[in-house]
Design a protein around this motif. Structure first.
Motif, PDB file in Angstrom:
ATOM      1  N   LYS A  38       0.855  -1.185   0.000  1.00  0.00           N
ATOM      2  CA  LYS A  38       0.000   0.000   0.000  1.00  0.00           C
ATOM      3  C   LYS A  38       0.891   1.235   0.000  1.00  0.00           C
ATOM      4  N   ASN A  39       0.637   2.156  -0.932  1.00  0.00           N
ATOM      5  CA  ASN A  39       1.521   3.311  -1.069  1.00  0.00           C
ATOM      6  C   ASN A  39       0.691   4.571  -1.268  1.00  0.00           C
ATOM      7  N   PHE A  40       0.904   5.539  -0.411  1.00  0.00           N
ATOM      8  CA  PHE A  40       0.198   6.818  -0.471  1.00  0.00           C
ATOM      9  C   PHE A  40       0.302   7.459  -1.846  1.00  0.00           C
ATOM     10  N   ASN A  41       1.452   7.336  -2.476  1.00  0.00           N
ATOM     11  CA  ASN A  41       1.698   8.042  -3.731  1.00  0.00           C
ATOM     12  C   ASN A  41       0.925   7.471  -4.912  1.00  0.00           C
ATOM     13  N   THR A  42       0.303   6.301  -4.749  1.00  0.00           N
ATOM     14  CA  THR A  42      -0.486   5.746  -5.848  1.00  0.00           C
ATOM     15  C   THR A  42      -1.846   6.423  -5.963  1.00  0.00           C
ATOM     16  N   ASN A  43      -2.224   7.197  -4.966  1.00  0.00           N
ATOM     17  CA  ASN A  43      -3.478   7.949  -5.047  1.00  0.00           C
ATOM     18  C   ASN A  43      -3.279   9.122  -5.998  1.00  0.00           C
ATOM     19  N   ALA A  44      -4.051   9.139  -7.060  1.00  0.00           N
ATOM     20  CA  ALA A  44      -3.819  10.122  -8.116  1.00  0.00           C
ATOM     21  C   ALA A  44      -4.379  11.499  -7.786  1.00  0.00           C
ATOM     22  N   ASP A  45      -5.420  11.560  -6.977  1.00  0.00           N
ATOM     23  CA  ASP A  45      -6.087  12.839  -6.769  1.00  0.00           C
ATOM     24  C   ASP A  45      -5.279  13.740  -5.837  1.00  0.00           C
ATOM     25  N   PRO A  46      -4.928  14.952  -6.284  1.00  0.00           N
ATOM     26  CA  PRO A  46      -4.108  15.837  -5.439  1.00  0.00           C
ATOM     27  C   PRO A  46      -4.828  16.309  -4.184  1.00  0.00           C
ATOM     28  N   PHE A  47      -6.162  16.389  -4.227  1.00  0.00           N
ATOM     29  CA  PHE A  47      -6.905  16.840  -3.052  1.00  0.00           C
ATOM     30  C   PHE A  47      -6.891  15.773  -1.959  1.00  0.00           C
ATOM     31  N   PHE A  48      -6.880  14.514  -2.349  1.00  0.00           N
ATOM     32  CA  PHE A  48      -6.736  13.407  -1.405  1.00  0.00           C
ATOM     33  C   PHE A  48      -5.457  13.588  -0.592  1.00  0.00           C
ATOM     34  N   LYS A  49      -4.381  13.960  -1.283  1.00  0.00           N
ATOM     35  CA  LYS A  49      -3.059  14.003  -0.648  1.00  0.00           C
ATOM     36  C   LYS A  49      -2.818  15.278   0.154  1.00  0.00           C
ATOM     37  N   ILE A  50      -3.763  16.200   0.125  1.00  0.00           N
ATOM     38  CA  ILE A  50      -3.649  17.403   0.958  1.00  0.00           C
ATOM     39  C   ILE A  50      -3.869  17.070   2.428  1.00  0.00           C
ATOM     40  N   LEU A  51      -4.751  16.097   2.696  1.00  0.00           N
ATOM     41  CA  LEU A  51      -5.248  15.882   4.056  1.00  0.00           C
ATOM     42  C   LEU A  51      -4.160  15.685   5.110  1.00  0.00           C
ATOM     43  N   PRO A  52      -3.167  14.804   4.926  1.00  0.00           N
ATOM     44  CA  PRO A  52      -2.196  14.624   6.018  1.00  0.00           C
ATOM     45  C   PRO A  52      -1.450  15.905   6.384  1.00  0.00           C
ATOM     46  N   PHE A  53      -1.172  16.752   5.403  1.00  0.00           N
ATOM     47  CA  PHE A  53      -0.494  18.015   5.707  1.00  0.00           C
ATOM     48  C   PHE A  53      -1.386  18.914   6.562  1.00  0.00           C
ATOM     49  N   VAL A  54      -2.652  19.019   6.174  1.00  0.00           N
ATOM     50  CA  VAL A  54      -3.569  19.885   6.918  1.00  0.00           C
ATOM     51  C   VAL A  54      -3.794  19.334   8.326  1.00  0.00           C
ATOM     52  N   GLN A  55      -3.836  18.016   8.470  1.00  0.00           N
ATOM     53  CA  GLN A  55      -3.995  17.429   9.807  1.00  0.00           C
ATOM     54  C   GLN A  55      -2.817  17.788  10.710  1.00  0.00           C
ATOM     55  N   VAL A  56      -1.613  17.765  10.164  1.00  0.00           N
ATOM     56  CA  VAL A  56      -0.443  18.173  10.952  1.00  0.00           C
ATOM     57  C   VAL A  56      -0.579  19.633  11.368  1.00  0.00           C
ATOM     58  N   PHE A  57      -0.959  20.503  10.425  1.00  0.00           N
ATOM     59  CA  PHE A  57      -1.087  21.925  10.741  1.00  0.00           C
ATOM     60  C   PHE A  57      -2.151  22.160  11.812  1.00  0.00           C
ATOM     61  N   GLU A  58      -3.299  21.516  11.638  1.00  0.00           N
ATOM     62  CA  GLU A  58      -4.424  21.776  12.533  1.00  0.00           C
ATOM     63  C   GLU A  58      -4.211  21.176  13.924  1.00  0.00           C
ATOM     64  N   LYS A  59      -3.613  20.005  13.995  1.00  0.00           N
ATOM     65  CA  LYS A  59      -3.500  19.313  15.280  1.00  0.00           C
ATOM     66  C   LYS A  59      -2.166  19.554  15.987  1.00  0.00           C
ATOM     67  N   LEU A  60      -1.121  19.834  15.219  1.00  0.00           N
ATOM     68  CA  LEU A  60       0.191  20.021  15.839  1.00  0.00           C
ATOM     69  C   LEU A  60       0.692  21.455  15.734  1.00  0.00           C
ATOM     70  N   GLY A  61       0.162  22.212  14.782  1.00  0.00           N
ATOM     71  CA  GLY A  61       0.542  23.616  14.678  1.00  0.00           C
ATOM     72  C   GLY A  61       0.957  24.011  13.276  1.00  0.00           C
ATOM     73  N   TYR A  62       0.527  25.201  12.852  1.00  0.00           N
ATOM     74  CA  TYR A  62       0.867  25.683  11.516  1.00  0.00           C
ATOM     75  C   TYR A  62       2.346  26.037  11.393  1.00  0.00           C
ATOM     76  N   GLY A  63       3.030  26.134  12.513  1.00  0.00           N
ATOM     77  CA  GLY A  63       4.466  26.374  12.469  1.00  0.00           C
ATOM     78  C   GLY A  63       5.248  25.231  11.846  1.00  0.00           C
ATOM     79  N   ALA A  64       4.596  24.080  11.649  1.00  0.00           N
ATOM     80  CA  ALA A  64       5.276  22.953  10.997  1.00  0.00           C
ATOM     81  C   ALA A  64       5.718  23.328   9.587  1.00  0.00           C
ATOM     82  N   MET A  65       4.913  24.138   8.901  1.00  0.00           N
ATOM     83  CA  MET A  65       5.276  24.571   7.550  1.00  0.00           C
ATOM     84  C   MET A  65       6.473  25.515   7.603  1.00  0.00           C
TER      85      MET A  65
END
Length: 633
Positions: free
Chosen positions: A389-416
């Motif tokens: 199972k590989n995250f990168n096989t998901n073709a839709d770019p909006f699908f792959k946004i979620l883990p980044f936003v979860q890090v920002f929302e739950k751990l802090g936007y300073g991660a970026m």
């Protein structure tokens, strides 16, 4: 004597040969010099006929970019003092795709086919004039909505300069080098455009200027961004609050881009200094690529959707303006450092979430409503890495946004901020996508001060054993399932992370795998017997424990079921850091008794994954059962 005569003859021959060689190439030097010929110097004709108008492309210019009316006043010797004392922060400095260039607005329009004159003072070098904002080359496009090339650029020199563009266009001065002192330029033949300049033009003045002018294109100019938009659209959608609008656009660039990327205007280090030039955005009747494309300038399709996105303050503050954030986001991507293959249309979209959060709202795009639930379901299946199972096989770019936003929302936007800053400070570029994935994992973990490997495993974003070991040594494990957080509803992501267990065979209606870890030796796990198991569900039986953290153990204990029919016998124990590569710890023979059997490892282990493989049983039957399994510490 003979030697002397021979040497003399050779010298004479060499002299004659050199003389012949010169004649061969047509040169006849006298006294060692090449005298100039008598041909008259070539005359270069310069178009200086200010009164002559070239109307040959009027029909094309009327289509695009449009023409100013003949009665518009052409300025004569209009003085404009311009500041070219810029600092160019390069794309290499910032390790970004594109940075703004030193292109300076004049506020003038050059009429189609008419000659304009620009007087440059002595000492002002490295300048060129650009007539036309629409720089996309459509030579390879078909069919065409406008002519392929409608912009003119010409080098400027001290003294009098002339330029003519048969289509007309906005007049810019580009600088190749900085000039310390302000430069006063003189313009003749140009028309004043009804531009809005933040801090100079008032709201009350602006729409009056627009209505009084026939110049077809004008600019909204802030400190950090400039929009080049058609006058006709302002007549249909009057802009009554340009000051508030452009002030907010500057805030967007300062807060949602520059500061979020760890950049500041006054950083002593160029690599941490924000771009000193404004971004530019231009509407075009036919962009060279798609509905819009990144670059400098950003070019978008000339239509009402884009125009109102750029000019509606309420939309800007309510999670909209996805298109602008998207294209400028492309320019800001650090593809060589951490945005790995397959994220080209993903990481550029992260900036809009920062803007929405700053304004206390949620980013808006229809695709999020379908793709975020799919991504949540993908991550919820298991937080154990799966080689298949590989995250990168998901073709839709909006699908792959979620883990980044979860890090920002739950751990802090300073991660970026951490990610961008460390990317600029890194000693080398990433070599491949594995490098990039490891880089994101390590920087997000360092920001959170927690080892985030279980989070990355939930999405099956592959990270190396080396990075896993490094982060596990530095930080404690993540304790909550932040991969269950839904940014659209702002719910979830708070449940504790608990170990998970898998088995190659389970009789679900009799003995679940969880029974081995419930602390009760009257419950048990049982291998499958009905329906008839497939070959992969027969012995050897494999059970894998994902502890979700680095777990130290000196051994394992096994407690068989209180039945003589399914007792395990020879059992191998393995450990792994990534659920892919396993190392044999040792083999034990579990006693044929309803009692706890201890297997002390030859050496103490520290791993995330423990696996035991039951190779045979005491009985002759095909099935096996186990009441309890645990670690010896």
């Amino acid at each position: 004597m003979k030697s002397y005569n021979l040497l003399f003859k050779i010298s004479c021959f060499a002299f004659l040969l050199s003389f012949v060689s010169c004649k061969k190439y047509g040169y006849n030097f006298e006294d060692g010099t090449n005298k100039p010929n008598d041909n008259p110097p070539t005359e270069i004709k310069i178009d200086t006929a200010m009164s002559r108008i070239d109307r040959s492309l009027y029909s094309r210019a009327r289509i695009f970019p449009g023409m100013a009316e003949a009665q518009e006043v052409r300025l004569k010797d209009a003085k404009l003092t311009m500041n070219f004392n810029f600092t160019l922060v390069s794309a290499t400095d910032l390790r970004m795709s594109i940075v703004p260039l030193p292109q300076f607005s004049t506020g003038f329009w050059a009429p189609a086919g008419e000659l304009i004159k620009i007087v440059v003072p002595e000492g002002a070098l490295g300048l060129n004039v650009q007539v036309g904002a629409h720089t996309d080359d459509l030579s390879s496009k078909s069919p065409l909505k406008r002519d392929p090339l409608i912009t003119t650029k010409k080098q400027l020199f001290p003294g009098v300069n002339y330029v003519r563009n048969l289509y007309g266009g906005t007049v810019y001065i580009n600088a190749s080098v900085a000039i310390a002192q302000p430069v006063e330029l003189s313009f003749t033949g140009v028309i004043k455009a009804p531009d809005f300049v933040l801090g100079e033009t008032t709201d009350a003045q602006f729409m009056g200027m627009v209505k009084a002018s026939s110049v077809p294109w004008l600019e909204l100019r802030g400190k950090h961004v400039i929009f080049t938009l058609p006058r006709e659209s302002f007549l249909r959608f009057p802009l009554l609050n340009p000051t508030a609008l452009m002030t907010e656009w500057d805030v967007v660039m300062e807060k949602d881009y520059n500061e979020w990327m760890g950049l500041s205007d006054n950083s002593p280090k160029m690599k941490h200094r924000s771009p000193q030039m404004p971004w530019r955005v231009v509407l075009d009747i036919q962009p060279s690529l798609g509905y819009a494309h990144s670059n400098y300038p950003v070019v978008a399709q000339l239509d009402d959707n884009w125009f109102t996105e750029f000019t509606t303050l309420a939309e800007l503050k309510n999670g909209g303006n996805w298109g602008y954030y998207h294209e400028i986001g492309h320019n800001c991507q650090q593809n060589a450092m951490w945005s790995w293959g397959g994220l080209g249309e993903t990481t550029n979209n992260l900036f809009v979430f920062k803007g929405a959060r700053r304004n206390g709202t949620v980013a808006k795009h229809d695709a999020l409503k379908t793709q975020f639930p799919l991504a949540l379901a993908w991550a919820a299946v298991s937080s154990t890495p799966d080689a298949a199972k590989n995250f990168n096989t998901n073709a839709d770019p909006f699908f792959k946004i979620l883990p980044f936003v979860q890090v920002f929302e739950k751990l802090g936007y300073g991660a970026m901020t951490r990610l961008y800053t460390e990317a600029r400070d890194a000693e080398r570029y990433s070599v491949n996508d594995q490098d990039r994935q490891d880089f994101v994992y390590e920087q997000f973990s360092a920001f959170a001060q927690k080892d985030l490997q279980t989070f990355f495993d939930a999405y099956n974003i592959k990270i190396s054993i080396q990075s896993r070991t490094k982060m596990a040594t530095l930080y404690p494990e993540l304790t909550t399932q932040i991969w269950t957080y839904n940014p659209l509803t702002q719910t979830g992501g708070t449940a504790a992370i608990v170990p998970t267990y898998t088995a190659s065979s389970t009789q679900s209606n009799e003995g679940s795998i969880a029974a081995m870890f419930d602390g009760n030796n009257t419950t048990y796990w049982h291998s499958q017997y009905s329906p008839a198991p497939a070959a992969a569900q027969l012995k050897p039986y494999t059970v894998t424990i994902d502890t979700k953290k680095q777990t130290a153990a000196k051994g394992m204990y096994f407690f068989p079921r209180n039945s003589t029919a399914q007792r395990p016998k020879t059992t191998d124990v393995f450990v792994s850091q990534d659920n892919i590569t396993y190392t044999l710890v040792g083999t034990t023979v579990i006693a044929n008794a309803f009692e706890r059997h201890n297997f002390n490892f030859p050496e103490a282990q520290k791993a995330r994954f423990y696996r035991f493989v039951i190779k045979d049983m005491w009985s002759t039957g095909a099935n096996v059962a186990m009441s309890e399994v645990g670690f010896i510490n």
